[in-house]
Design an enzyme around this catalytic site. Structure first.
Site, mmCIF file in Angstrom:
data_model
loop_
_atom_site.group_PDB
_atom_site.id
_atom_site.type_symbol
_atom_site.label_atom_id
_atom_site.label_comp_id
_atom_site.label_asym_id
_atom_site.label_seq_id
_atom_site.Cartn_x
_atom_site.Cartn_y
_atom_site.Cartn_z
ATOM 1 N N GLU A 31 10.612 2.232 -24.896
ATOM 2 C CA GLU A 31 10.212 1.737 -23.581
ATOM 3 C C GLU A 31 11.468 0.665 -23.075
ATOM 4 O OE1 GLU A 31 7.832 2.980 -21.978
ATOM 5 O OE2 GLU A 31 7.260 4.359 -23.448
ATOM 6 N N CYS A 61 9.868 -5.220 -16.676
ATOM 7 C CA CYS A 61 10.851 -4.109 -16.774
ATOM 8 C C CYS A 61 10.552 -3.112 -15.303
ATOM 9 C CB CYS A 61 10.606 -3.212 -18.068
ATOM 10 S SG CYS A 61 8.824 -2.570 -17.975
#
Length: 486
Positions: free
Chosen positions: A254, A288
Site C-alpha cells: 500500500e 497517501c
C-alpha cells in the site's frame, strides 16, 4: 503520558517485554515541542530472528485453534481499544503531532477495522470442485499463510498496523510487526500490549523496534515470513517487492499517491471547497490519499479559488493538543525541510503563492500554489504535507488527461451536479479508488482498498484480506481406483 511511553519503550518478543540488544537507542520525540517521550534500545538481526521463530512456533497451535476462540481474542482487543480510547488518543497527539480531530478519526477507523477482523475469523470457506476423473473428489482448503511480516508507516500508525495485524491473526497467522521509527509506540508496542491483555497467546504477535541501518534487509529476507505487508513510499515499496520476489515471498504493498480532486463546471462550489480543503490538509496532508492537486474547470476557477483560499487561511495551525487546532506539526524536520524545498522549487518554476505558509520548526503552515508549469515534476510526485496545487483545465477531456498524468493511481474525487457524469469521469481514471461528490480520503472495512501503477500491489479490506493472508490448498481423494499408463 511520559511514563506511559516509558512503560512501552521495549521490544515484545515471544510473549516477553525486553530491551533490544543493539548498540544504540532510538529516541522517540514529540514532533511539536521535541519533548523526549521514550528511549528504545533497538533490535538486532538476532532479535528479528527470535521474533520470527517465536511466531512460527506459536502459529501452528493458533492455526489449529477453533476460529470462534480466535474471534474471542479479537473481540476482547476491540473492547480494550474502546476502554482505552482516551489514552490512545493522547498518545497519537503526543507521538504523531496529530490533532484531536485526527486522533478521533484514526481511532474510529481502527475500531471499525477491528470489528471486521472479528468477523474475518469465521470467513474462510473450503470448496469441493468437480473432477473429470471418475471417483475423484477435489477439496480446496483455505489455510493461513503461516507468518506475516508487517511494516507500518508514521502517519496513521495505530490504524495501519492494526489493519494488517488483526486480520492476519484472525485468519490463523503469526505476525512480526516493525513499526516506523518515528512512531514505535502507537504503531507497535501499544498494539502488542492490547493483544497481550486480550489474551493472545505469547509468540503470536511480536514487535521489533529497529532500523534498517542496524538490520538491513533481514526483516524481509528471513525464511519464516511468507507474506510481507508494507505501507509506505513507492521508493521503499519497490525495494520491498524486489527483495520479496527474489525470496519467493508474497508482498502486499500500500504505497503513495498523487490524488486529484476535480471540480467540474456544474459542481456545488461551496461543497467542493469543503471537500478539497479536508482532502488536502487533513493530518497536515500526511495522507497517501490526500488531494495533492485540485483541478478546477476554468469557467468556475476564479470563484472556487477565492473560496478555497479563504477557507485555507482560516485553518488554525499550532499545538495539536489544542482542540481548535486543525494543522499540527509534520512528523520530523526532514519532512519539514522537504516541504520547504517543494514550495521553493514551485516558486522558482514560476508558480504563484496564493497562500505562503510560514514554518516554525516542524510546524508547517498551509500553502496554496497556482500557475505551476504543466511539465513540472511537482505535479506528478507525491507531496506529503500541507501544500496544495491549484490547476485550471478546459473541459473534461483535458481534466482526465491531467489527472492520469502521474505515475500514481491511488485515490481521487470529482465534483459535479450530475452523478452519472461523475461516474463516467471516474471510469476513465487509472486509480484503484475514486469518489463522486466527496473527498479523496476514505477507507472502509469491507471495500477493497489499494492502488494502481506506483500506488501499490494487491488490495486490503473485506474479502481481499483472505487473498492477502491465506492461501489455498488442493487435496484430492480418489474413492475408486485410478488407471495409469504404465
Amino acid at each position: 503520558m511520559s511514563s506511559y511511553f516509558t512503560d512501552l519503550a521495549q521490544q515484545y518478543i515471544d510473549g516477553e517485554w525486553r530491551p533490544g540488544s543493539g548498540s544504540w537507542d532510538l529516541i522517540d520525540l514529540n514532533p511539536y515541542d521535541d519533548e523526549k517521550l521514550a528511549s528504545i534500545t533497538i533490535a538486532t538481526v538476532d532479535e528479528v530472528d527470535l521474533a520470527y521463530r517465536a511466531a512460527a512456533r506459536a502459529q501452528k497451535v493458533w492455526a489449529a485453534t477453533n476460529p470462534y476462540a480466535r474471534r474471542a481474542v479479537l473481540e476482547k482487543a476491540l473492547m480494550l481499544v474502546e476502554e482505552r480510547e482516551e489514552e490512545i488518543s493522547e498518545a497519537i497527539v503526543a507521538e504523531l503531532g496529530g490533532t484531536r480531530l485526527k486522533a478521533a478519526f484514526e481511532l474510529h477507523l481502527a475500531k471499525e477495522f477491528l470489528r471486521e477482523a472479528v468477523h474475518l475469523a469465521l470467513r474462510p470457506e473450503g470448496r469441493i470442485i468437480p473432477s473429470p476423473v471418475d471417483g475423484k473428489e477435489n477439496r480446496v482448503y483455505r489455510v493461513p499463510v503461516g507468518v506475516v511480516g508487517v511494516i507500518s508507516p508514521f502517519n496513521f500508525p495505530f490504524l495501519l498496523s492494526l489493519k494488517s495485524v488483526a486480520p492476519a491473526l484472525a485468519l490463523g497467522n503469526g505476525v512480526v510487526l516493525k513499526p516506523h521509527q518515528d512512531t514505535p509506540v502507537v504503531g507497535g508496542s501499544l498494539i502488542a500490549k492490547i493483544f497481550e491483555d486480550a489474551g493472545l497467546p505469547g509468540g503470536l504477535l511480536n514487535v521489533v523496534v529497529t532500523d534498517i541501518a542496524e538490520i538491513g534487509d533481514a526483516f524481509l529476507e528471513h525464511p519464516v515470513p511468507k507474506v510481507i505487508s508494507f505501507t509506505g513510499s513507492d521508493e521503499v515499496g519497490r525495494h520491498v517487492a524486489t527483495v520479496c520476489a527474489s525470496h519467493f515471498k508474497r508482498s502486499v504493498l500500500e504505497l503513495g499517491g498523487n490524488s486529484a480532486l476535480v471540480v467540474l463546471d456544474d459542481a456545488d462550489l461551496d461543497y467542493a471547497v469543503d471537500a478539497a480543503v479536508f482532502s488536502r490538509y487533513v493530518h497536515q496532508g500526511q495522507v497517501c490519499m490526500a488531494a495533492n492537486r485540485v483541478l478546477v474547470d476554468r469557467s468556475v476557477a476564479e470563484e472556487f479559488t477565492g473560496k478555497f483560499v479563504a477557507k485555507v487561511t482560516s485553518l488554525k495551525a499550532g499545538d495539536p493538543r489544542d482542540p481548535e487546532t486543525v494543522i499540527g506539526p509534520v512528523i520530523n524536520s526532514r519532512q519539514a525541510d522537504a516541504l520547504a524545498g517543494v514550495v521553493a522549487q514551485a516558486l522558482a518554476e514560476g508558480a504563484t503563492a496564493l497562500v505562503h505558509g510560514s514554518r516554525t520548526d516542524n510546524l508547517v503552515e498551509p500553502s496554496v500554489l497556482t500557475g505551476l508549469p504543466a511539465d513540472s515534476a511537482l505535479l506528478r510526485q507525491e507531496v506529503f504535507g500541507p501544500v496544495a496545487f491549484l490547476v485550471p483545465f478546459d473541459g473534461e477531456e483535458e481534466a482526465v488527461r491531467i489527472v492520469n498524468d502521474t505515475p500514481y493511481g491511488l485515490s481521487g474525487a470529482v465534483h459535479t451536479g450530475d452523478i452519472e457524469r461523475g461516474v463516467r469521469f471516474a471510469q476513465q481514471i487509472d486509480t484503484g479508488m475514486f469518489h463522486v461528490n466527496d473527498g479523496t480520503v476514505h477507507d472502509e472495512p469491507i471495500v477493497p482498498f489499494g492502488g494502481e501503477k506506483h500506488s501499490g500491489i494487491s488490495r486490503l479490506n473485506g474479502d481481499t484480506m483472505l487473498d492477502a493472508f491465506t492461501t489455498v490448498k488442493w487435496i484430492s481423494v480418489q474413492h475408486g481406483r485410478s488407471t495409469f499408463p504404465f
